[in-house]
Design a protein around this motif. Structure first.
Motif, PDB file in Angstrom:
ATOM      1  N   ALA A 127       0.877  -0.973   0.134  1.00 23.72           N
ATOM      2  CA  ALA A 127       0.123  -0.026   0.049  1.00 23.72           C
ATOM      3  C   ALA A 127       0.929   1.324   0.028  1.00 23.72           C
ATOM      4  CB  ALA A 127      -1.085   0.079   1.093  1.00 23.72           C
ATOM      5  N   TRP A 128       2.097   1.333   0.779  1.00 20.63           N
ATOM      6  CA  TRP A 128       2.913   2.252   0.637  1.00 20.63           C
ATOM      7  C   TRP A 128       3.429   2.458  -0.561  1.00 20.63           C
ATOM      8  CZ3 TRP A 128       7.730   3.913  -0.295  1.00 20.63           C
ATOM      9  CH2 TRP A 128       8.298   5.168   0.491  1.00 20.63           C
ATOM     10  N   CYS A 129       3.868   1.739  -1.223  1.00 19.21           N
ATOM     11  CA  CYS A 129       4.664   1.573  -2.519  1.00 19.21           C
ATOM     12  C   CYS A 129       3.484   2.172  -3.549  1.00 19.21           C
ATOM     13  CB  CYS A 129       5.119   0.343  -2.964  1.00 19.21           C
ATOM     14  SG  CYS A 129       6.528  -0.128  -2.151  1.00 19.21           S
ATOM     15  N   ASP A 130       2.250   1.643  -3.422  1.00 20.41           N
ATOM     16  CA  ASP A 130       1.090   2.223  -4.488  1.00 20.41           C
ATOM     17  C   ASP A 130       1.170   3.813  -4.414  1.00 20.41           C
ATOM     18  OD1 ASP A 130       0.969  -0.458  -5.381  1.00 20.41           O
ATOM     19  OD2 ASP A 130      -0.925  -0.725  -4.394  1.00 20.41           O
ATOM     20  N   LYS A 131       1.015   4.261  -3.139  1.00 11.39           N
ATOM     21  CA  LYS A 131       0.694   5.454  -2.761  1.00 11.39           C
ATOM     22  C   LYS A 131       2.100   6.438  -3.345  1.00 11.39           C
ATOM     23  CE  LYS A 131       0.146   8.744   0.883  1.00 11.39           C
ATOM     24  NZ  LYS A 131      -0.015   9.064   2.555  1.00 11.39           N
ATOM     25  N   GLU A 132       3.016   5.874  -3.264  1.00 10.32           N
ATOM     26  CA  GLU A 132       4.165   6.522  -3.806  1.00 10.32           C
ATOM     27  C   GLU A 132       4.499   6.108  -5.310  1.00 10.32           C
ATOM     28  OE1 GLU A 132       6.023   8.595  -2.151  1.00 10.32           O
ATOM     29  OE2 GLU A 132       4.771   8.514  -0.377  1.00 10.32           O
ATOM     30  N   ASN A 133       3.698   5.445  -5.856  1.00 14.66           N
ATOM     31  CA  ASN A 133       3.723   4.938  -7.138  1.00 14.66           C
ATOM     32  C   ASN A 133       5.376   4.770  -7.606  1.00 14.66           C
ATOM     33  OD1 ASN A 133       2.907   4.764 -10.093  1.00 14.66           O
ATOM     34  ND2 ASN A 133       3.612   6.579 -10.542  1.00 14.66           N
TER      35      ASN A 133
END
Length: 217
Positions: A127-133
């Motif tokens: 989820a963190w990586c998705d938020k940071e693209n």
């Protein structure tokens, strides 16, 4: 092999530098305690006698876009070694996925100069990586793996490493954009996790940095 032929490093005491001669430099980034007593830390010569926060501030001006993540379910000693290598490549951040407490022995306090994030679960990390693209690039020797040497590595990405022995968890593999393996030519099925981390980070650097013309300090 004699001590004189080994030199300072992993298996020989790092000498560092002794007390600074007076008059002392007055710039704010210098640490009075280190100036007085000497600096025995394993840092570049340009950072001798500097405060930790001053070193971090300087490193922050030139962080690379690579980030590193390591699964931590078994308190693996290799985590610290991977973190130490991440410091050498001045990555943007390190992510510990799983248990919050990790084996810092191999890091040799290099984590003090890095931004370290903790994610309790793989889903939280994803989820963190998705938020940071940020795409997640797994590094492991699996049936689904593609060859690291021929891969085009994204400049902005997170490389995810599993545990020594067990490798990446199924949950970790599932969140990766791709899983890459290092080509091997001997009889062993896999190599040490920290060695794999160093090779993978160097492969990224060869594509996105200019190590041939990079100054030593």
């Amino acid at each position: 092999m004699s001590e004189s032929s080994i030199g300072p490093g992993e298996f020989y005491q790092v000498v560092g530098v002794g007390p600074h001669s007076k008059p002392w430099p007055t710039d704010n980034h210098f640490d009075p305690q280190l100036l007085e007593h000497g600096d025995r830390r394993n840092v570049l010569d340009k950072y001798r006698y500097w405060k930790i926060e001053s070193i971090v501030a300087d490193l922050n001006t030139k962080r690379h876009e690579l980030q590193i993540a390591i699964e931590n379910w078994q308190h693996d000693l290799n985590i610290g070694s991977i973190v130490r290598t991440a410091n050498a490549f001045n990555v943007a951040a390190v992510h510990i996925v799983g248990k919050r407490d990790w084996n810092k022995r191999g890091a040799m306090v290099t984590d003090r100069y890095l931004t370290v994030h903790h994610h309790a679960t793989v889903d939280e990390f994803k989820a963190w990586c998705d938020k940071e693209n940020l795409p997640i690039i797994g590094i492991d020797n699996l049936e689904v793996s593609k060859q690291l040497e021929s891969a085009d590595l994204p400049k902005r990405c997170v490389m995810l490493f599993g545990q020594e022995g067990s490798g990446m968890s199924d949950e970790a593999v599932a969140v990766c954009s791709v899983v890459l393996a290092i080509s091997q030519y001997g009889s062993t099925r896999s190599m040490n996790a920290s060695a794999a981390g160093a090779i993978a980070m160097y492969a990224w650097a060869m594509q996105h940095l200019n190590p041939i013309n990079h100054p030593k300090n």
